[in-house]
Scaffold this active site. Sequence first.
Site, PDB file in Angstrom:
ATOM      1  N   VAL A 181       9.799 -15.026 -27.941  1.00  0.00           N
ATOM      2  CA  VAL A 181       9.938 -15.918 -29.080  1.00  0.00           C
ATOM      3  C   VAL A 181       9.809 -17.395 -28.687  1.00  0.00           C
ATOM      4  CG1 VAL A 181      12.452 -16.249 -28.981  1.00  0.00           C
ATOM      5  CG2 VAL A 181      11.296 -16.203 -31.204  1.00  0.00           C
ATOM      6  N   TYR A 182       9.851 -17.706 -27.399  1.00  0.00           N
ATOM      7  CA  TYR A 182       9.727 -19.098 -26.978  1.00  0.00           C
ATOM      8  C   TYR A 182       8.310 -19.595 -27.265  1.00  0.00           C
ATOM      9  CZ  TYR A 182      14.140 -18.624 -24.349  1.00  0.00           C
ATOM     10  OH  TYR A 182      15.453 -18.426 -23.978  1.00  0.00           O
ATOM     11  N   SER A 183       8.213 -20.410 -28.318  1.00  0.00           N
ATOM     12  CA  SER A 183       6.930 -20.997 -28.734  1.00  0.00           C
ATOM     13  C   SER A 183       5.862 -19.934 -28.951  1.00  0.00           C
ATOM     14  CB  SER A 183       6.456 -22.045 -27.715  1.00  0.00           C
ATOM     15  OG  SER A 183       7.431 -23.063 -27.579  1.00  0.00           O
TER      16      SER A 183
END
Length: 345
Positions: free
Chosen positions: A61-63
């Site tokens: 989900v990081y970026s």
Amino acid sequence: MEYRSLGRSGLKVPVLSFGAGTFGGSGPLFGAWGNTDVAQACRLVDICLEAGITLFDTADVYSGGASEEILRAALQGRRDRALISTKTGLPMGDGPNESGTSRLRLIRAVEDALRRLGTDYIDLLQLHAFDAATPVEEVLSTLDGLVRSGKVRYVGVSNFSGWQIMKALAAADRHGWPRYVANQVYYALVGRDYEWDLMPLGADQGLGALVWSPLGWGRLTGKIRRGSELPKGSRLHETARFGPPVDDEHLYRVVAALDRVAAETGRTVPQVALNWLIQRPTVSSVIIGARDEAQLRDNLGAIGWTLTAEQSAALDAASAVTAPYPHFPYYRQEGFARLNPPLVA
């Protein structure tokens, strides 16, 4: 660099690990964390590996997966020197099967992460949030298959409550499936909730803590003090609403204690705050993040020395808060404490 067992497992991890949340940062949260490109990421990874930091933490989900992709580029040609930890479970889209930890989602998420990371296996896969809609037997049997296939080495969780972890561990023991060995948690001098339930659980059940946001969501950098305005460059302007809340008076009291210990030791406020965490029970590794080389090198100054017992006690006292029910009797009343002594003061 000191290395510790990750919970009750044979995997050795460094006491400081690196969080790649700034890699490719975009959007209101991750963009405010930082926007580290490939060249910058390579330099940060260089410094980490030279210092003995071998564990790199990221999440799908990081970026939108950009963090994993840039970590892949930064580790190119040296994957065998690194341990990769990634997480899944939070939404990656608007579809009904693009969040959670169902069998369909988990298998797809691991395949996608392997592709973005450019690797054949994930050293540590952590579930980013508890999925109340999926039976724990479905989750754990799927993780068992991923471990047996060689695509995942170890499994853990993040942001779970104590009962959620215990329910899963009981099912794992019942069926002979892999047990969680890591619990990625928020823990800082200004946020010690981990100590009430999750720390004793970790000690009893063999889960090593991987600490995220050890500087209290950017509040323990040494730049925030009573009577001073929030610095213009602080990410808190944009991200405070996303992170754990901290009462201002409590923050100022902790920072004042950190200032005193920093003056005594000749260390920076972040170094003192990180060193305190490294000494806490059940902590396997503290995840540090850095937008640039200067931040990273300052954080590296948290190891190689130890706070005195008196300094640790002063920080304990300044950061202490009343334990919530049902915990406070064990700290206040002799009968309770004698029957079940608390793990920490």
